[in-house]
Design a protein around this motif. Structure first.
Motif, short mmCIF file in Angstrom:
data_model
loop_
_atom_site.label_atom_id
_atom_site.label_comp_id
_atom_site.label_asym_id
_atom_site.label_seq_id
_atom_site.Cartn_x
_atom_site.Cartn_y
_atom_site.Cartn_z
N GLY A 106 -19.57 39.20 -36.06
CA GLY A 106 -19.31 38.27 -37.15
C GLY A 106 -19.09 38.99 -38.47
O GLY A 106 -18.32 38.54 -39.33
N TRP A 107 -19.74 40.15 -38.63
CA TRP A 107 -19.58 40.91 -39.88
C TRP A 107 -18.16 41.44 -40.00
O TRP A 107 -17.59 41.48 -41.11
N ALA A 108 -17.56 41.82 -38.89
CA ALA A 108 -16.17 42.28 -38.91
C ALA A 108 -15.24 41.12 -39.25
O ALA A 108 -14.22 41.31 -39.94
N VAL A 109 -15.58 39.93 -38.79
CA VAL A 109 -14.79 38.74 -39.11
C VAL A 109 -14.83 38.48 -40.62
O VAL A 109 -13.79 38.23 -41.26
N ILE A 110 -16.01 38.53 -41.19
CA ILE A 110 -16.13 38.30 -42.64
C ILE A 110 -15.33 39.32 -43.42
O ILE A 110 -14.62 38.98 -44.38
N ALA A 111 -15.42 40.58 -43.02
CA ALA A 111 -14.69 41.64 -43.72
C ALA A 111 -13.19 41.37 -43.68
O ALA A 111 -12.48 41.53 -44.69
N ALA A 112 -12.67 40.94 -42.52
CA ALA A 112 -11.24 40.65 -42.39
C ALA A 112 -10.85 39.46 -43.25
O ALA A 112 -9.77 39.45 -43.88
N LEU A 113 -11.70 38.45 -43.30
CA LEU A 113 -11.41 37.26 -44.12
C LEU A 113 -11.39 37.62 -45.61
O LEU A 113 -10.54 37.12 -46.37
N LYS A 114 -12.32 38.47 -46.04
CA LYS A 114 -12.41 38.83 -47.45
C LYS A 114 -11.23 39.70 -47.90
O LYS A 114 -10.86 39.70 -49.08
N GLU A 115 -10.62 40.43 -46.97
CA GLU A 115 -9.50 41.30 -47.32
C GLU A 115 -8.18 40.54 -47.40
O GLU A 115 -7.19 41.08 -47.92
N ASP A 116 -8.15 39.32 -46.91
CA ASP A 116 -6.91 38.54 -46.87
C ASP A 116 -6.93 37.50 -47.99
O ASP A 116 -7.86 36.69 -48.09
N ASP A 117 -5.91 37.52 -48.85
CA ASP A 117 -5.85 36.58 -49.98
C ASP A 117 -5.87 35.13 -49.52
O ASP A 117 -6.34 34.24 -50.24
N ARG A 118 -5.37 34.87 -48.30
CA ARG A 118 -5.31 33.50 -47.81
C ARG A 118 -6.69 32.95 -47.44
O ARG A 118 -6.89 31.73 -47.43
N THR A 119 -7.62 33.84 -47.16
CA THR A 119 -8.94 33.38 -46.68
C THR A 119 -10.11 33.94 -47.48
O THR A 119 -11.26 33.62 -47.20
N SER A 120 -9.83 34.75 -48.49
CA SER A 120 -10.92 35.47 -49.18
C SER A 120 -11.88 34.55 -49.92
O SER A 120 -13.04 34.91 -50.14
N THR A 121 -11.42 33.36 -50.33
CA THR A 121 -12.28 32.46 -51.10
C THR A 121 -12.94 31.39 -50.25
O THR A 121 -13.70 30.57 -50.76
N ILE A 122 -12.68 31.37 -48.95
CA ILE A 122 -13.28 30.35 -48.08
C ILE A 122 -14.76 30.70 -47.88
O ILE A 122 -15.09 31.79 -47.42
N PRO A 123 -15.67 29.79 -48.21
CA PRO A 123 -17.10 30.08 -48.03
C PRO A 123 -17.44 30.25 -46.54
O PRO A 123 -16.96 29.48 -45.71
N VAL A 124 -18.25 31.25 -46.25
CA VAL A 124 -18.68 31.51 -44.87
C VAL A 124 -20.20 31.40 -44.80
O VAL A 124 -20.91 32.08 -45.55
N ILE A 125 -20.68 30.55 -43.91
CA ILE A 125 -22.12 30.45 -43.65
C ILE A 125 -22.41 31.18 -42.35
O ILE A 125 -21.91 30.80 -41.30
N VAL A 126 -23.19 32.23 -42.44
CA VAL A 126 -23.56 33.01 -41.25
C VAL A 126 -24.62 32.25 -40.46
O VAL A 126 -25.56 31.70 -41.04
#
Length: 489
Positions: free
Chosen positions: A273-293
C-alpha cells in the motif's frame, strides 16, 4: 544482534512462565468454585474489538488476514467483561498460533433470539483438529500431539479454562474442525434478546453523519470479508464504492475515476500500500486525493510520513471511519477543496466509550513519570515526547509525591516497584493530600499477578497496565484519563 535475540528469548520465556502461573491459579480457583465473577451488562462489540487488538500484532507477523462481523441486533449481554475478554483472547491466540502464515482468522457475533443465545464464533483456516482428539480437547494440561507441543508452545490449560469460564456464565463452548482446513469454536452466552426495534432505529438515525460532498470512494483491499463490511458502512453514508483487490489496478483506477477519497489496505498481493501511495502522490491527477490507510497493525506514524490523510486499524468500526472522514474533510475545506457545508453537519459516533478512549486532548498534558529503571525511563520519555507530552521523571516513590505537590502534573504514571517508597504507598500518600488527590494516576507494574490490578485500584489508581507496556495502549490510557478529567471540570 545476538544480544537482541537473547533479550527476546528471555522475554518470551518470561511471558510463557507468567501465562502458565496465571492459568494454573485461575484453573484452581475455577475448580474450587472460587473464581471471582462480576456479571454486568457489557457492550459486546467493544469487548470483541479490544480482544482483537490484543492479538493483532502476532497475526500481522504471520501475515494473517483478520476478519470480524457483528450482528446489529446484538448490543449488550450479561457477562463478566474481564473473563469474557480472557476467553476470547485465548481462542483468538490459538487461532493465530495454529494458522499457517498467510492464512485467515475471524470473529463473528451472531444473535439467536429464538433460543435466547448470542453465539460468538472464533474461526481459522489453520491445521484443524482430528475427530478422535475432540473428546480430550477441553481437559487440563492436554496438548493433542507431542509434535505440535514442540512446534506450538502452550500451557495446555487454555481450552480447559474457556470451558469452565463459559459454564460459570451459564453458557457453553463447542467446536467444529476439519484437519487441514481449520476450526470453528462457538461460544454461546445467554441473551435477553435484541433491543426494541424503535430504540435501535432511533440510534441508527442519530449516529450516521452526513458528508454531502463525498460521493465516490475507491476501496483497495484483497479481503472480500473486510471489503464487504467497509462497502456497507460507506453505503450507509450515501457513498458509492468501487472495490479493487490489488495495488497496480488501484493506481490505474484512481487515475481514471478520480474518487473523492481512497481507502487502502497496506498488505496487497502485488505491491504494498505504501508503494501505491507513493505512485499516487507523484501523479498530478491523483496527488490531492485523500488516502485513508487501513491496516491490521497500528501504522499511524508511517501513514503520516507517507502523506496519508488517516490510518484505521482493522476491523474498521463505524466511529473510527466517521472520525477519519471528518478529519480529512475539515482539512480539505480549509484548503478550499470542499465547500463549508461539509463540516457544518455534526458528526456523532455510535460508541461513546470507544470515542473517548482514542480521542487526543486539545492541549498535550504534563506527565509525571515515577520509574526507577533507566531503560524504561528512556523508552517512556522518548515516546511520550514524540507524542507531544511534557514529561518529568521521579526516580522513587518519595520523589514522586514531592514532585506531584510542587509541579501539579496533569497525570501520573506510577511504577509500583520502586525504592524508598513503593508505588502503592505513593498513590495512597497522594490521595490523602487534598491539594493533589484528584490528579489521575496510571499504575504500571511488572508483577502482573492475579490481584495486582485490584490492589492498585484499591490504593487509588485510576487505571492499571502491566509490563511490558504497549506504548500505544499507554497513550490511549493517558488520553482517556485526561478526557475524563476535562469532562468533570
Amino acid at each position: 544482534r545476538k544480544q537482541n535475540q537473547s533479550l527476546q528469548s528471555i522475554e518470551e520465556s518470561g511471558r510463557h512462565l507468567l501465562e502458565l502461573i496465571n492459568d494454573i491459579l485461575d484453573l484452581s480457583k475455577a475448580e474450587a468454585g472460587k473464581l471471582d465473577m462480576e456479571i454486568v451488562s457489557i457492550h459486546l462489540e467493544s469487548v470483541c474489538q479490544a480482544s482483537l487488538r490484543i492479538i493483532k500484532q502476532n497475526a500481522h507477523k504471520k501475515r494473517l488476514k483478520v476478519h470480524s462481523s457483528y450482528d446489529s441486533s446484538v448490543t449488550t449481554i450479561n457477562a463478566d467483561e474481564r473473563r469474557t475478554k480472557q476467553i476470547l483472547v485465548n481462542l483468538l491466540s490459538n487461532a493465530v498460533k495454529f494458522t499457517p502464515e498467510g492464512g485467515e482468522i475471524g470473529l463473528d457475533v451472531i444473535g439467536d433470539p429464538e433460543n435466547r443465545l448470542v453465539n460468538i464464533v472464533v474461526w481459522d483456516t489453520g491445521i484443524g483438529i482430528a475427530e478422535e482428539d475432540m473428546d480430550r480437547l477441553f481437559e487440563p494440561f492436554v496438548q493433542l500431539d507431542s509434535r505440535l507441543a514442540r512446534e506450538y508452545a502452550g500451557t495446555g490449560l487454555g481450552l480447559s479454562l474457556v470451558s469452565r469460564m463459559m459454564a460459570l456464565h451459564n453458557g457453553s463452548v463447542s467446536v467444529e474442525s476439519v484437519v487441514g482446513e481449520g476450526s470453528r469454536f462457538t461460544l454461546s452466552f445467554p441473551w435477553q434478546g435484541p433491543d426494541s426495534p424503535l430504540i435501535q432505529d432511533q440510534t441508527d438515525m442519530v449516529d450516521i453523519p452526513y458528508f454531502p460532498e463525498l460521493r465516490q470512494a475507491l476501496l483497495v483491499d484483497d479481503s472480500p470479508r473486510d471489503a464487504e463490511k467497509v462497502v456497507r458502512q460507506l453505503r450507509e453514508l450515501g457513498i458509492d464504492t468501487t472495490t479493487i483487490t490489488n495495488g497496480r489496478e488501484a493506481i490505474a483506477q484512481a487515475r481514471q475515476i478520480r474518487p473523492d477519497f481512497i481507502m487502502l489496505d497496506t498488505s496487497l498481493p502485488d505491491i504494498s500500500g505504501w508503494a501505491v501511495i507513493a505512485a499516487l502522490k507523484e501523479d498530478d491527477r491523483t496527488s490531492t486525493i485523500p488516502v485513508i490507510v487501513v491496516s491490521a497493525l497500528d501504522e499511524q506514524e508511517q501513514a503520516a510520513v507517507s502523506g496519508a490523510a488517516g490510518c484505521l486499524l482493522k476491523p474498521v468500526s463505524r466511529p473510527k471511519l466517521y472520525e477519519a472522514l471528518r478529519q480529512f474533510a475539515v482539512e480539505q475545506r480549509e484548503n478550499g477543496a470542499i465547500s463549508d457545508d461539509l463540516t457544518e453537519m455534526p458528526v456523532l459516533v455510535e460508541n461513546r466509550e470507544e470515542s473517548e478512549v482514542t480521542a487526543v486532548p486539545e492541549t498535550h498534558a504534563r506527565i509525571l513519570l515515577a520509574e526507577d529503571n533507566e531503560a524504561n525511563i528512556t523508552t517512556f520519555t522518548s515516546y511520550l515526547a514524540v507524542k507531544g507530552f511534557e514529561v518529568t521523571v521521579a526516580h522513587d516513590g518519595l520523589e514522586a509525591v514531592t514532585l506531584t505537590k510542587s509541579d501539579q502534573p496533569d497525570l501520573i504514571i506510577m511504577d509500583i516497584q520502586m525504592p524508598k517508597m513503593n508505588g502503592l504507598d505513593a498513590i495512597r500518600a497522594i490521595r490523602a493530600d487534598e491539594t493533589i488527590q484528584d490528579i489521575p494516576i496510571i499504575a504500571v507494574t511488572a508483577l502482573a499477578m492475579a490481584g495486582d490490578e485490584e490492589d492498585c485500584l484499591a490504593a487509588g489508581a485510576n487505571a492499571y497496565l502491566s509490563k511490558p507496556v504497549s506504548l500505544t495502549e499507554l497513550v490511549e490510557a493517558i488520553n482517556m484519563q485526561i478526557n475524563l478529567v476535562t469532562e468533570n471540570i
